[in-house]
Write an enzyme that holds these catalytic residues in place. Structure first.
Site, mmCIF file in Angstrom:
data_model
loop_
_atom_site.group_PDB
_atom_site.id
_atom_site.type_symbol
_atom_site.label_atom_id
_atom_site.label_comp_id
_atom_site.label_asym_id
_atom_site.label_seq_id
_atom_site.Cartn_x
_atom_site.Cartn_y
_atom_site.Cartn_z
ATOM 1 N N ARG A 24 0.847 -1.195 0.000
ATOM 2 C CA ARG A 24 0.000 0.000 0.000
ATOM 3 C C ARG A 24 0.881 1.242 0.000
ATOM 4 N NH1 ARG A 24 -4.819 -1.720 4.245
ATOM 5 N NH2 ARG A 24 -5.234 -3.661 3.144
ATOM 6 N N SER A 118 -7.925 -1.202 0.824
ATOM 7 C CA SER A 118 -8.934 -1.448 1.855
ATOM 8 C C SER A 118 -9.694 -0.190 2.258
ATOM 9 C CB SER A 118 -8.274 -2.108 3.063
ATOM 10 O OG SER A 118 -9.257 -2.525 3.955
ATOM 11 N N ASP A 283 -16.148 -1.717 4.603
ATOM 12 C CA ASP A 283 -15.069 -0.812 4.195
ATOM 13 C C ASP A 283 -14.915 -0.759 2.677
ATOM 14 O OD1 ASP A 283 -13.981 -3.340 3.895
ATOM 15 O OD2 ASP A 283 -11.965 -2.725 4.481
ATOM 16 N N ASP A 285 -13.054 -2.137 0.414
ATOM 17 C CA ASP A 285 -12.975 -3.367 -0.383
ATOM 18 C C ASP A 285 -13.918 -4.460 0.107
ATOM 19 O OD1 ASP A 285 -11.408 -3.704 1.951
ATOM 20 O OD2 ASP A 285 -10.260 -5.306 1.013
ATOM 21 N N THR A 350 -1.748 -10.842 13.686
ATOM 22 C CA THR A 350 -2.646 -9.954 12.955
ATOM 23 C C THR A 350 -2.513 -10.163 11.447
ATOM 24 O OG1 THR A 350 -2.593 -8.307 14.683
ATOM 25 C CG2 THR A 350 -3.064 -7.507 12.470
ATOM 26 N N GLU A 369 -10.999 -10.652 13.757
ATOM 27 C CA GLU A 369 -9.985 -9.727 14.239
ATOM 28 C C GLU A 369 -10.697 -8.536 14.866
ATOM 29 O OE1 GLU A 369 -6.142 -9.442 11.942
ATOM 30 O OE2 GLU A 369 -7.592 -9.370 10.322
ATOM 31 N N SER A 371 -10.166 -5.617 14.451
ATOM 32 C CA SER A 371 -10.199 -4.489 13.523
ATOM 33 C C SER A 371 -11.386 -4.581 12.562
ATOM 34 C CB SER A 371 -8.895 -4.455 12.733
ATOM 35 O OG SER A 371 -8.685 -5.725 12.120
HETATM 36 C C1 VG1 Z 1 -4.851 -3.784 9.953
HETATM 37 C C2 VG1 Z 1 -5.614 -4.521 11.031
HETATM 38 C C3 VG1 Z 1 -5.585 -6.010 10.758
HETATM 39 C C4 VG1 Z 1 -6.140 -6.285 9.344
HETATM 40 C C5 VG1 Z 1 -5.372 -5.464 8.334
HETATM 41 C C6 VG1 Z 1 -5.940 -5.607 6.945
HETATM 42 O O1 VG1 Z 1 -3.507 -4.196 9.952
HETATM 43 O O2 VG1 Z 1 -5.086 -4.241 12.296
HETATM 44 O O3 VG1 Z 1 -6.328 -6.681 11.744
HETATM 45 O O4 VG1 Z 1 -6.019 -7.642 9.026
HETATM 46 O O5 VG1 Z 1 -5.424 -4.088 8.690
HETATM 47 O O6 VG1 Z 1 -7.297 -5.285 6.888
HETATM 48 P P1 VG1 Z 1 -2.333 -3.340 10.667
HETATM 49 O O7 VG1 Z 1 -1.092 -4.084 10.349
HETATM 50 O O8 VG1 Z 1 -2.419 -1.969 10.107
HETATM 51 O O9 VG1 Z 1 -2.667 -3.340 12.131
HETATM 52 V V1 VG1 Z 1 -7.906 -4.494 5.552
HETATM 53 O O10 VG1 Z 1 -9.594 -4.455 5.618
HETATM 54 O O11 VG1 Z 1 -7.136 -3.057 5.695
HETATM 55 O O12 VG1 Z 1 -7.341 -5.400 4.265
HETATM 56 CO CO CO Z 2 -10.587 -4.063 3.888
#
Ligand code: VG1
Ligand code: CO
Length: 583
Positions: A24, A118, A283, A285, A350, A369, A371
């Site tokens: 990203r 995302s 969200d 995606d 995670t 999760e 999140s």
């Molecule tokens: C975050 C979340 C994690 C999730 C990831 C992708 O990661 O904490 O739980 O799996 O986003 O979700 P990080 O490393 O920023 O804590 V998504 O919907 O952004 O693909």
């Molecule tokens: Co997402």
């Protein structure tokens, strides 16, 4: 045709390392000449473990954010240049992440390239992302992402087919040089999948016999609008005003398509104003979800535990639940369900990629999760719409015996059975990388000091005291392939069972983001309706003091607080600071 295939010289770019969920970066970064091409070529070069790029079938699609279409044309050119045999592409490039996972599995593709960042904002000055998913439909595991990263560091050229762009609006088969291209309906396969999972008949008869139970889904201008429309309106026959912000837009209508109390403000507002019992959002995606009704909010940690507890009301799980799992920072609410029902439960790092092996091995049915990610082994990604329909299915089932039950009744019933896990997350976004590293180094130092264990700390504002019981830098050994993932977060456990966790985000596109997770368990019924912030106050104070987080990060306040688990009579909006309920 091969004369149209050209090898273009290039040089490696720094930092093409996939994070928690793909690469990203800002759009401007992806727009640099050769940048996207290099990364796509590196993905194709990393397929050999699964049989090679030559002859592969890949699924391509994403959340429709800005730069998606140019990126798909690049993928087409490079796939054709590398002998990929077939691309299955969502209509106009649109596929939600869960829909893409389903299509990879259903059509037995080699893998898929998902174009999404995302919930990160979209547009020319915002973020873009590319993620590779493997044959099981799940995000590439670390050995594959490491191989992709390795390739990006040594790449000297990429191969392209020199041909004009493909028309992504024409559903059906086309050829593109040596490549077969099939443009598919973005929604149809996914709707069919959910129809096979849930009891649409039961949900429909509940909704139609209970007109006072209003539903509102907010697509936040992300990819889920068309899916929600097909399911909520098409399948369940809900009225048109049951969905809002359902037209996907390349910049998400200028918003931040993240379903939480801060960013899903448009949902919260209408739910409160129109007394809507069941609100939900997803969200950008489509893999995250938030369940939010009038005066009722479900923490994702509770949500997955409740779905697991009620699984037998969902036809897909009638054959039995194979096991449960959560990511490490997610609260232990689901563990109590597993214990009571005798299911195996796993704690993984995670990121959804860590659930895949367990699902493939038939040991995991439902997982989540903190999140806002919830899902099951019907695919290999978390699934926003799935979670929303799971909740509707559960509420419909609950109403067969308990008339009038909604989100809060189910939540309270759950706490009464299993106790309550207070949970919250503080995010410190885009802090300096040096500050974040200094915080982590200091945690390492603290954790290495034997006198730290058993030391006690008093909170200042409340008369609570916490004694350190155990410290861990979380390492995960995958029980299926024995792969080891280190440094997955610092856990500070106290003697009363509460804990705090610190980890660095792996999804940011700039600077560093520190996540601070706080959890406290209670079996005291007097605590079940208490606001989360109040229940966690002392613990937060002590954890911040012990770790000196504010000093290291130069921030006295977090950027975002995820208030979780409030029976929300006293919710406050983090965007406008107004009380959400009562107004
Ligand atoms: C975050 C979340 C994690 C999730 C990831 C992708 O990661 O904490 O739980 O799996 O986003 O979700 P990080 O490393 O920023 O804590 V998504 O919907 O952004 O693909
Ligand atoms: Co997402």
């Amino acid at each position: 045709m091969s004369s149209d295939i050209k090898e273009i010289p290039t040089k490696p770019f720094d930092g093409q390392k996939p994070g928690t969920s793909g690469l990203r970066k800002r759009v401007k970064v992806f727009e640099q000449e050769h940048y996207t091409e290099n990364f796509v070529q590196a993905i194709l070069d990393s397929i050999p473990a699964q049989g090679g790029a030559k002859g592969a079938t890949l699924v391509v699609g994403g959340d429709g954010r800005y730069f998606s279409v140019p990126a798909i044309q690049i993928i087409l050119r490079i796939a054709a240049g590398n002998g990929v045999s077939k691309l299955i592409i969502g209509h106009q490039g649109i596929l939600s992440t869960p829909a893409a996972s389903n299509i990879i599995r259903k059509y037995k593709a080699t893998g898929g390239i998902l174009l999404t960042a995302s919930h990160n904002p979209g547009g020319p000055n915002a973020d873009f992302g590319i993620k590779y998913n493997v044959q099981n439909g799940g995000p590439a595991p670390e050995n594959v992402t490491n191989s992709i990263y390795g390739r990006t560091k040594s790449i000297t050229s990429y191969k392209v087919l020199d041909a004009p762009p493909v028309d992504l609006s024409k559903i059906g088969d086309q050829t593109y040089g040596p490549l077969k291209v099939t443009i598919i309906d973005s929604v149809a396969d996914y709707v069919e999948l959910l129809r096979s999972i849930f009891d649409f008949g039961l949900i429909k008869s509940f909704l139609h016999s209970t007109p006072s139970f209003k539903v509102l889904f907010d697509g936040l201008h992300g990819v889920t609008g068309p899916y929600a429309k097909a399911i909520l309106l098409g399948e369940l026959g809900l009225p048109r005003d049951s969905i809002q912000n359902f037209e996907p837009s390349p910049n998400f209508g200028g918003g931040h398509p993240d379903p939480n109390l801060t960013y899903a403000h448009s949902l919260v507002e209408v739910v409160e104003k129109n007394n809507i019992q069941f609100g939900a959002a997803s969200d950008g995606d489509g893999d995250r979800n938030m369940i939010y009704g009038k005066g009722a909010f479900v923490t994702p940690s509770d949500s997955v535990a409740i779905i697991a507890d009620w699984a037998d009301s969902i036809p897909y799980f009638k054959g039995g639940v194979k096991g449960l799992a959560r990511s490490m920072p997610t609260s232990a609410a689901i563990d109590y369900v597993a214990e009571a029902k005798g299911y195996e439960v796993f704690e993984v790092p995670t990121g959804w990629k860590f659930f895949g092996n367990l699902m493939d091995a038939g040991r995991l049915s439902i997982c989540g999760e903190e999140s806002f990610g919830t899902g099951s082994d019907h695919i290999r990604e978390k699934d926003g719409i799935w979670a929303v329909i799971a909740w509707l299915n559960i509420i419909a089932a609950a109403n067969q015996t308990n008339k009038g039950w909604g989100i809060n009744e189910i939540l309270l019933d759950h706490y009464q059975k299993y106790g309550r896990s207070f949970f919250s997350r503080y995010d410190y976004e885009e802090v300096s990388s040096e500050g974040a590293q200094a915080l982590i180094d200091n945690l390492d130092k603290l954790f290495a000091d034997p006198s730290f264990i058993s030391s006690s700390y008093n909170a200042k504002s409340v008369s609570e005291s916490f004694t350190v019981a155990k410290v861990t830098n979380f390492t995960y050994t995958d029980p299926i392939d024995n792969s080891v993932s280190k440094n997955q977060g610092h856990i500070l456990q106290f003697t009363d069972g509460s804990r705090v966790v610190f980890r660095l985000s792996g999804t940011g596109s700039q600077g560093a983001t520190v996540r601070f997770y706080i959890e406290r368990y209670s079996k005291d019924p007097a605590q079940y309706e208490r606001p989360t912030a109040e229940g966690l106050k002392g613990l937060i104070e002590v954890a911040l003091a012990i770790t000196k987080l504010p000093e290291f990060l130069g921030r006295s306040e977090p950027t975002v607080i995820t208030v979780s688990g409030v029976l929300s009579s006293r919710l406050v909006c983090h965007l406008c600071a107004n009380p959400i309920y009562p107004q």
